[in-house]
Design a protein around this motif. Structure first.
Motif, mmCIF file in Angstrom:
data_model
loop_
_atom_site.group_PDB
_atom_site.id
_atom_site.type_symbol
_atom_site.label_atom_id
_atom_site.label_comp_id
_atom_site.label_asym_id
_atom_site.label_seq_id
_atom_site.Cartn_x
_atom_site.Cartn_y
_atom_site.Cartn_z
ATOM 1 N N ARG A 1 0.819 -1.212 0.000
ATOM 2 C CA ARG A 1 0.000 0.000 0.000
ATOM 3 C C ARG A 1 0.855 1.266 0.000
ATOM 4 N NH1 ARG A 1 0.109 1.774 5.279
ATOM 5 N NH2 ARG A 1 0.838 0.238 6.805
ATOM 6 N N LEU A 2 2.103 1.148 0.478
ATOM 7 C CA LEU A 2 2.979 2.315 0.504
ATOM 8 C C LEU A 2 3.465 2.697 -0.894
ATOM 9 C CD1 LEU A 2 5.103 1.477 3.682
ATOM 10 C CD2 LEU A 2 3.080 2.938 3.499
ATOM 11 N N PHE A 3 3.326 1.768 -1.850
ATOM 12 C CA PHE A 3 3.706 2.084 -3.234
ATOM 13 C C PHE A 3 2.546 2.732 -3.979
ATOM 14 C CE2 PHE A 3 5.861 1.871 -7.179
ATOM 15 C CZ PHE A 3 7.158 1.488 -6.943
ATOM 16 N N ALA A 4 1.346 2.584 -3.444
ATOM 17 C CA ALA A 4 0.159 3.117 -4.126
ATOM 18 C C ALA A 4 0.233 4.624 -4.380
ATOM 19 C CB ALA A 4 -1.096 2.763 -3.336
ATOM 20 N N PRO A 5 0.696 5.446 -3.424
ATOM 21 C CA PRO A 5 0.777 6.882 -3.727
ATOM 22 C C PRO A 5 1.670 7.208 -4.908
ATOM 23 C CG PRO A 5 0.934 6.507 -1.358
ATOM 24 C CD PRO A 5 1.008 5.167 -2.018
ATOM 25 N N ALA B 1 11.047 5.756 -9.438
ATOM 26 C CA ALA B 1 12.335 5.285 -8.933
ATOM 27 C C ALA B 1 12.456 5.529 -7.435
ATOM 28 C CB ALA B 1 13.470 5.985 -9.679
ATOM 29 N N LEU B 2 11.976 6.668 -6.958
ATOM 30 C CA LEU B 2 11.996 6.917 -5.518
ATOM 31 C C LEU B 2 11.166 5.870 -4.770
ATOM 32 C CD1 LEU B 2 11.624 10.807 -5.221
ATOM 33 C CD2 LEU B 2 13.646 9.436 -4.737
ATOM 34 N N GLY B 3 9.978 5.572 -5.297
ATOM 35 C CA GLY B 3 9.153 4.553 -4.668
ATOM 36 C C GLY B 3 9.842 3.202 -4.620
ATOM 37 N N ALA B 4 10.538 2.840 -5.699
ATOM 38 C CA ALA B 4 11.252 1.564 -5.754
ATOM 39 C C ALA B 4 12.400 1.536 -4.749
ATOM 40 C CB ALA B 4 11.768 1.325 -7.175
ATOM 41 N N ILE B 5 13.126 2.641 -4.640
ATOM 42 C CA ILE B 5 14.244 2.710 -3.695
ATOM 43 C C ILE B 5 13.747 2.500 -2.265
ATOM 44 C CG2 ILE B 5 15.906 4.292 -2.641
ATOM 45 C CD1 ILE B 5 16.334 5.479 -5.445
ATOM 46 N N TRP C 1 12.698 -0.106 -12.202
ATOM 47 C CA TRP C 1 13.462 -1.355 -12.151
ATOM 48 C C TRP C 1 14.949 -1.090 -11.940
ATOM 49 C CZ3 TRP C 1 11.844 -5.960 -15.745
ATOM 50 C CH2 TRP C 1 10.534 -6.347 -15.428
ATOM 51 N N MET C 2 15.500 -0.169 -12.728
ATOM 52 C CA MET C 2 16.940 0.093 -12.617
ATOM 53 C C MET C 2 17.305 0.592 -11.224
ATOM 54 S SD MET C 2 18.111 1.719 -16.272
ATOM 55 C CE MET C 2 16.899 3.064 -16.255
ATOM 56 N N LEU C 3 16.510 1.502 -10.672
ATOM 57 C CA LEU C 3 16.839 2.030 -9.349
ATOM 58 C C LEU C 3 16.520 1.048 -8.238
ATOM 59 C CD1 LEU C 3 18.230 4.715 -8.819
ATOM 60 C CD2 LEU C 3 17.241 4.528 -11.104
ATOM 61 N N ALA C 4 15.610 0.105 -8.492
ATOM 62 C CA ALA C 4 15.420 -0.984 -7.528
ATOM 63 C C ALA C 4 16.699 -1.810 -7.439
ATOM 64 C CB ALA C 4 14.242 -1.858 -7.939
ATOM 65 N N GLY C 5 17.332 -2.034 -8.588
ATOM 66 C CA GLY C 5 18.616 -2.730 -8.592
ATOM 67 C C GLY C 5 19.691 -1.951 -7.864
ATOM 68 N N VAL C 6 19.719 -0.636 -8.087
ATOM 69 C CA VAL C 6 20.689 0.212 -7.382
ATOM 70 C C VAL C 6 20.447 0.149 -5.875
ATOM 71 C CG1 VAL C 6 21.433 2.594 -7.001
ATOM 72 C CG2 VAL C 6 21.059 1.768 -9.334
ATOM 73 N N ALA C 7 19.186 0.235 -5.464
ATOM 74 C CA ALA C 7 18.856 0.186 -4.035
ATOM 75 C C ALA C 7 19.221 -1.166 -3.426
ATOM 76 C CB ALA C 7 17.370 0.473 -3.825
ATOM 77 N N ALA C 8 19.066 -2.227 -4.200
ATOM 78 C CA ALA C 8 19.449 -3.551 -3.697
ATOM 79 C C ALA C 8 20.951 -3.607 -3.413
ATOM 80 C CB ALA C 8 19.055 -4.626 -4.716
ATOM 81 N N VAL C 9 21.745 -2.931 -4.241
ATOM 82 C CA VAL C 9 23.195 -2.886 -4.021
ATOM 83 C C VAL C 9 23.541 -2.001 -2.837
ATOM 84 C CG1 VAL C 9 25.405 -2.179 -5.030
ATOM 85 C CG2 VAL C 9 23.733 -3.382 -6.439
ATOM 86 N N THR C 10 22.954 -0.798 -2.791
ATOM 87 C CA THR C 10 23.282 0.110 -1.685
ATOM 88 C C THR C 10 22.802 -0.420 -0.342
ATOM 89 O OG1 THR C 10 21.236 1.403 -2.038
ATOM 90 C CG2 THR C 10 23.220 2.123 -3.206
ATOM 91 N N ALA C 11 21.768 -1.275 -0.352
ATOM 92 C CA ALA C 11 21.316 -1.891 0.895
ATOM 93 C C ALA C 11 22.390 -2.800 1.485
ATOM 94 C CB ALA C 11 20.035 -2.689 0.664
ATOM 95 N N GLN C 12 23.289 -3.275 0.641
ATOM 96 C CA GLN C 12 24.394 -4.103 1.134
ATOM 97 C C GLN C 12 25.599 -3.255 1.511
ATOM 98 O OE1 GLN C 12 22.935 -6.972 1.310
ATOM 99 N NE2 GLN C 12 21.363 -6.141 -0.067
#
Length: 533
Positions: free
Chosen positions: A24-28, A97-101, A175-186
């Motif tokens: 639901r947090l992605f809905a906005p 992209a912000l929502g994905a991050i 999608w691309m920034l979700a990948g970036v966020a997955a890396v920065t999360a590590q």
């Protein structure tokens, strides 16, 4: 069972729970980009009914290259879909992209920081299940944003292929920034650091793309920037789907790298480890505590505004060449409707307004950090001593206003120094005065967050509404020919053109009064309300 399969044990139930809890947090984000795109095709025929109005729009946008820094190049503004592509492609992709991050960060590092991840790990749960669930949520949310916005836009009057392709660019950017966020999360040592790294990467790529397209840089500068790939799809003026394949490939690579890094780091720690604090505390006042808590973001923002100042300053030195190479602008100048100095002044004012809007984000973050510390139950022990509520909250408020003032003046100084070296008709004093006049508008946006966090903390997230409203009205309001009373909702509309013969300074007085009123509301509210309420 293989090691890889074992590490993903329990991913299905975890994904269902993640979607139910965080979906639901992605809905906005889906709603905002859908509104952005659909409103373009609805409003455009009404505001620009004939070809003459549309050509005038094109000339107006070309005469202010600062708009290209934000929205990208305008390939075709004479059609509904061409206008929608210009207005929505870059900005809509940025929002998704912000929502994905944030979705990836919440499902990974934020859970480790809060202890939820440790609770999940105590059950039948593989090590990589949380990362996969977070990435899957971000990818699914990005798809939803693209599909919903594309379909709704088409139903509102847009062409189906162009609308769906535009929605696909939103998905691809997410999608691309979700990948970036997955890396920065590590990499990050905590959730705040991880999300900051990802957002900084997004901001840098976004700024570089706008800079290169506005200056008509060589095509290779667009192709080396992943956000440039979405521009090359050319919705409504080419409809190319092939560049999106590059975004899919990059997403797969980034996610694979994230899983490798995740398998090599310690639980609850990042590849970039935190430094241990001092053996004894040295902070002796609320002001120093506020600075200490926000020290890392302040340094990051300072570096950000150095970059913005250099980029915008260099762009200002090229404004004469950009305008001279535009046939539509030359027609305006030849007709006497404007002068080169007026166009340059309008450009600098727009650039500094954009700097001010970005700076307001830093101020809002400082105030929201107060709320985060409160919810983490770290404020009540401080107030149990000799520190009063008013002193504590006033220290953070003063820091927020000081930070945004410093950011605007830092970037403004760099723009002024660079602009003074080129023959653009503006001196150092002219640009610095315009930057100084922009500061009260930034204070007003930040003061809204001061009032909300202090008096109505349950609505503190509405602080971002001031930033978004200022952005939309300042950069797009004049383009749509909105009435002055609507444009006046944005504090930046009241900033005078200091290069004019007789600037109207009264607007700054009203902004100062509004700022004082909002700060007073925030201080009184924080003094009287219950903590964590």
């Amino acid at each position: 069972m293989s090691t890889a399969t074992a590490s993903l044990t329990g991913v299905r139930p975890l994904l269902r729970a993640t979607v139910r809890h965080d979906g639901r947090l992605f809905a906005p984000w889906v709603g905002v980009v859908t509104l952005l795109s659909a409103s373009s095709v609805i409003v455009y025929p009404w505001v620009f009914p004939d070809l003459a109005d549309r050509r005038l729009l094109a000339v107006t946008i070309e005469a202010n290259p600062a708009l290209g820094l934000v929205f990208g190049p305008a390939f075709d503004l004479t059609t509904v879909d061409g206008f929608n592509a210009w207005r929505s492609l870059a900005l809509g992709g940025f929002l998704v992209a912000l929502g994905a991050i944030f979705a990836v960060t919440r499902a990974t590092r934020a859970q480790e920081d809060s202890g939820q991840a440790e609770l999940l790990a105590s059950g039948v749960m593989g090590r990589s299940a949380r990362l996969l669930a977070g990435v899957a949520l971000a990818l699914g949310g990005s798809v939803a944003a693209g599909v919903v916005s594309g379909v709704v836009t088409a139903l509102c009057g847009g062409a189906w292929e162009s609308s769906l392709l535009l929605g696909a660019t939103f998905t691809a950017t997410g999608w691309m920034l979700a990948g970036v966020a997955a890396v920065t999360a590590q990499l990050g040592s905590d959730a705040r650091t991880a999300s900051s790294l990802a957002v900084a990467t997004l901001g840098a790529l976004y700024a570089l793309r706008g800079f290169c397209t506005s200056l008509d840089a060589p095509s290779w500068t667009i192709w080396v920037n992943p956000l440039g790939w979405t521009l090359e799809t050319r919705p409504a003026s080419g409809d190319r789907w092939a560049p999106l394949l590059l975004t899919v490939a990059l997403t797969l690579v980034l996610v694979a790298v994230a899983f490798v890094l995740q398998g090599r780091r310690d639980f609850g720690q990042g590849s970039v480890a935190q430094r241990p604090g001092p053996a004894r505390g040295t902070t002796r006042s609320p002001w120093r505590l506020a600075v200490r808590v926000n020290r890392a973001p302040i340094i990051t923002w300072a570096l950000t505004f150095v970059v913005l100042g250099v980029v915008f300053g260099y762009f200002t030195t090229s404004i004469t060449d950009v305008l001279s190479g535009n046939a539509g602008v030359q027609q305006v100048l030849a007709s006497g409707a404007s002068t080169p100095g007026a166009l340059t002044g309008a450009f600098v004012r727009t650039v500094l307004s954009l700097v001010g809007i970005v700076a307001s984000v830093a101020g809002v973050q400082v105030m929201l950090k107060v709320r985060a510390e409160e919810l983490a139950e770290r404020v009540e022990p401080l107030l149990a001593g000799a520190i009063t509520r008013t002193r504590y909250y006033a220290s953070h408020t003063a820091l927020a206003l000081t930070v945004v003032t410093g950011c605007v003046l830092l970037a403004g100084t760099l723009v002024a120094l660079l602009a003074s070296r080129a023959d653009v008709g503006l001196g150092v004093g002219d640009v610095l005065l315009q930057a100084t006049a922009t500061v009260p508008a930034v204070w007003t946006v930040v003061a809204l967050s001061v009032a909300l966090v202090g008096a109505r903390p349950v609505a503190s997230l509405a602080s971002w509404a001031g930033v978004v409203m200022s952005f939309m009205l300042t950069l797009l309001g004049p383009t749509f020919g909105l009435d002055d009373w609507v444009l006046g909702i944005s504090p930046f509309w009241h900033v005078p053109d200091t290069t004019a013969a007789a600037p109207d300074w009264s607007g700054l007085g009203w902004l100062t009064l509004v700022t004082a009123l909002l700060v007073t509301i925030g201080l009184r509210g924080f003094r009287h309300r219950d903590l964590t309420s």
